[in-house]
Write a protein that holds these residues in place. Sequence first.
Motif, PDB file in Angstrom:
ATOM      1  N   SER A  26       0.940  -1.537  -0.038  1.00 56.80           N
ATOM      2  CA  SER A  26      -0.176   0.118   0.103  1.00 56.80           C
ATOM      3  C   SER A  26       0.747   1.047  -0.359  1.00 56.80           C
ATOM      4  O   SER A  26       0.659   2.480  -0.159  1.00 56.80           O
ATOM      5  CB  SER A  26      -1.421  -0.376   1.581  1.00 56.80           C
ATOM      6  OG  SER A  26      -0.326   0.394   2.693  1.00 56.80           O
ATOM      7  N   SER A  28       3.322   3.904   2.340  1.00 60.07           N
ATOM      8  CA  SER A  28       3.317   4.424   3.355  1.00 60.07           C
ATOM      9  C   SER A  28       2.387   5.604   3.553  1.00 60.07           C
ATOM     10  O   SER A  28       1.795   5.908   2.461  1.00 60.07           O
ATOM     11  CB  SER A  28       5.174   5.467   3.547  1.00 60.07           C
ATOM     12  OG  SER A  28       5.109   6.997   2.621  1.00 60.07           O
ATOM     13  N   PRO A  29       2.171   5.836   4.591  1.00 63.56           N
ATOM     14  CA  PRO A  29       0.693   5.934   4.621  1.00 63.56           C
ATOM     15  C   PRO A  29       1.613   7.854   4.045  1.00 63.56           C
ATOM     16  O   PRO A  29       0.014   8.588   3.754  1.00 63.56           O
ATOM     17  CB  PRO A  29       1.049   6.393   6.647  1.00 63.56           C
ATOM     18  CG  PRO A  29       2.002   5.664   6.750  1.00 63.56           C
ATOM     19  CD  PRO A  29       2.853   4.692   5.870  1.00 63.56           C
ATOM     20  N   SER A  30       1.964   8.606   4.092  1.00 64.16           N
ATOM     21  CA  SER A  30       2.555  10.133   3.525  1.00 64.16           C
ATOM     22  C   SER A  30       2.420   9.850   1.673  1.00 64.16           C
ATOM     23  O   SER A  30       1.739  10.040   1.624  1.00 64.16           O
ATOM     24  CB  SER A  30       4.153  10.802   4.353  1.00 64.16           C
ATOM     25  OG  SER A  30       5.233   9.361   4.303  1.00 64.16           O
ATOM     26  N   GLU A  32       0.148   7.213   0.640  1.00 65.80           N
ATOM     27  CA  GLU A  32      -0.976   6.866   0.090  1.00 65.80           C
ATOM     28  C   GLU A  32      -1.740   8.543   0.397  1.00 65.80           C
ATOM     29  O   GLU A  32      -2.384   8.716  -0.621  1.00 65.80           O
ATOM     30  CB  GLU A  32      -1.084   6.103   1.435  1.00 65.80           C
ATOM     31  CG  GLU A  32      -2.769   5.460   1.681  1.00 65.80           C
ATOM     32  CD  GLU A  32      -3.116   5.469   0.074  1.00 65.80           C
ATOM     33  OE1 GLU A  32      -4.246   5.749  -0.448  1.00 65.80           O
ATOM     34  OE2 GLU A  32      -2.682   5.055  -0.925  1.00 65.80           O
ATOM     35  N   ARG A  33      -1.027   9.754   1.313  1.00 65.50           N
ATOM     36  CA  ARG A  33      -1.588  10.321   1.478  1.00 65.50           C
ATOM     37  C   ARG A  33      -1.819  10.924   0.307  1.00 65.50           C
ATOM     38  O   ARG A  33      -2.600  12.316  -0.509  1.00 65.50           O
ATOM     39  CB  ARG A  33      -1.588  11.509   3.028  1.00 65.50           C
ATOM     40  CG  ARG A  33      -1.762  13.267   2.945  1.00 65.50           C
ATOM     41  CD  ARG A  33      -1.681  13.205   4.379  1.00 65.50           C
ATOM     42  NE  ARG A  33      -2.691  14.673   4.644  1.00 65.50           N
ATOM     43  CZ  ARG A  33      -1.969  15.673   3.558  1.00 65.50           C
ATOM     44  NH1 ARG A  33       0.285  15.993   3.396  1.00 65.50           N
ATOM     45  NH2 ARG A  33      -2.431  17.118   4.326  1.00 65.50           N
TER      46      ARG A  33
END
Length: 159
Positions: A26, A28-30, A32-33
């Motif tokens: 997926s 990293s969260p950053s 994906e943001r």
Amino acid sequence: MTHQRLFVFLVTAVVTATAAYGFWLSGSPSAERARRLDAQRLNDLQQISYGMDRYWELNRKLPSSLEEAQRMRHIFVGNITDPETRDPYAFVRQDEDTYDLCAHFSLPSSAKDQAFPSPYPIQGPRENSFWNHAADRVCFTIDVTTSTTKEKWSSLIAD
């Protein structure tokens, strides 16, 4: 005691490997943001494009600004500001039927992003590849005479 340590080590290794695999799948969260914000920007620009087509169809000219189009009755322009910075998207009239629509993207577009970039897939001159972009400030030059709202909607209804 050594069996317990081995068990704890194996469980820790499996959990770590699973988490690493999840991040690999997926991102990293950053990242994906950034991907979600770019998708929102692209959706906003496409909605603005539809609104400009409709404005031109009704008035046979382009508005002087995005705000002017947004205020007009019977036209949906949607969001005219960047979802992250809240700065307005750039709209520059080139002539009576051509304009530039600009935004700053965090990531380059990919085949995955372009698979279904909007709920209304465009057929014709402004198909999905038109909206490909780099990771930078990108301007799309749009000629409203090459694909009017009526033509786009009739092609969607025919499908």
